[in-house]
Design a protein around this motif. Structure first.
Motif, mmCIF file in Angstrom:
data_model
loop_
_atom_site.group_PDB
_atom_site.id
_atom_site.type_symbol
_atom_site.label_atom_id
_atom_site.label_comp_id
_atom_site.label_asym_id
_atom_site.label_seq_id
_atom_site.Cartn_x
_atom_site.Cartn_y
_atom_site.Cartn_z
ATOM 1 N N UNK A 1 -5.419 6.170 -0.671
ATOM 2 C CA UNK A 1 -4.570 5.096 -0.155
ATOM 3 C C UNK A 1 -4.937 3.838 -0.945
ATOM 4 N N UNK A 2 -3.914 3.093 -1.376
ATOM 5 C CA UNK A 2 -4.210 1.890 -2.152
ATOM 6 C C UNK A 2 -2.954 1.349 -2.802
ATOM 7 N N UNK A 3 -3.135 0.624 -3.900
ATOM 8 C CA UNK A 3 -1.966 0.067 -4.584
ATOM 9 C C UNK A 3 -2.263 -0.176 -6.056
ATOM 10 N N UNK B 1 0.819 -1.207 0.000
ATOM 11 C CA UNK B 1 0.000 0.000 0.000
ATOM 12 C C UNK B 1 0.857 1.263 0.000
ATOM 13 N N UNK B 2 0.368 2.268 -0.709
ATOM 14 C CA UNK B 2 0.987 3.590 -0.661
ATOM 15 C C UNK B 2 -0.116 4.634 -0.681
ATOM 16 N N UNK B 3 0.261 5.901 -0.531
ATOM 17 C CA UNK B 3 -0.752 6.950 -0.526
ATOM 18 C C UNK B 3 -0.330 8.098 -1.448
#
Lengths: 139, 139, 139
Positions: B137-139, B2-4
């Motif tokens: 937020x997600x990927x 995950x990153x934002x």
């Protein structure tokens, strides 16, 4: 390490008004295996909405339904009535309540208060099947 | 993993009322490269708000605007009118609608329903430029 | 790498109406050490709610309180009054405002606009202690 889960569930209310969906939501959270995080519910419609309300007293539910029938009534001077007299009031009641709710999750459960239930607020009389998108980020 | 991503966009509605911003939002999500996740929009003002509504029928939009002019009218017995007659109704209409919306993202797009559009609801007549904070937020 | 923090705070408003909690929230965010992310506040009650409003003008706050007393009044024809005349209006005012707010965080602070404050909107006269659940995802 944080991860996410997402899904879309179809829910059909038995009649117009408040239809509790707390159990369906808790089951879905449990199935993800995520213990701590943030759950988001998103109603993919403009004539139904989401509301967190008292789940113990049926009278409170009836009063809430009657109130929204009163402040956003059928029979108003609406220009838009493509789908009948309950069409525009449904959009108004949706705008006054929530299209989306986010709830912290702890111990594998949404952190609702003792008296809180999560309700689909169906504003149409024909009660079409509704899609609720779920998202959960956590670990 | 995950990153934002986050950002702030300035948006100016051409007039008071509902101003659709779905395209701007979809472009921003696409540019992040995140395919699956949770998008949050936050309106940094107390006299404008966010609303998800029917985006096909202009009549529904006009009815919605007229409704909020009716239930939170100018000319009420307000104590606060520092900035003119549309000042306090703007705060009331903001409180009745949403300051923030979160929408699941799938396939690089917000998971809106077929008839849903995202609108900036501008409540002031002078239509100042508005800042909307974005978070994904997600990927 | 993204991480999360969560907590529950008890807050008691001194009287019914809008009670600003911006400072408590900023302190909590700062203590997590997370600089960029998404903060979510969730009110674990159905007779109190959350609202982001003008925090500079006390008159705006009084007008907002008076407005909700007017559109969801005590003394209406409610079926549910187990806990007194302010019981059902409290549920209605909660349904019309927000049970949950999510706010992007930047530089270790919620990204509020210049005039925005976060308020607990206490709808009961006996002002019980209220639990607000906090969740923050970020880095």
């Amino acid at each position: 390490m944080l991860r996410q889960a997402s899904d879309t569930l179809s829910i059909q209310a038995p009649r117009a008004g408040l239809h509790e969906i707390t159990d369906e939501i808790c089951s879905w959270v449990r199935a993800t295996g995520i213990e701590t995080g943030l759950l988001t519910l998103f109603c993919r419609h403009t004539s139904a909405s989401l509301v967190i309300q008292e789940n113990a007293a049926p009278a409170a539910r009836r009063d809430l339904e009657a109130y929204f029938e009163h402040i956003a009534p059928e029979g108003g001077a609406y220009e838009h009535d493509d789908e009948g007299p309950d069409d525009m009031p449904a959009h108004l009641r949706s705008a006054l309540t929530a299209t989306q709710l986010s709830i912290p999750v702890q111990g594998g459960r949404p952190l609702l208060g003792t008296w809180q239930g999560i309700f689909l607020f169906e504003h149409r009389r024909n009660t079409p099947s509704r899609e609720i998108a779920f998202h959960l980020v956590g670990e």
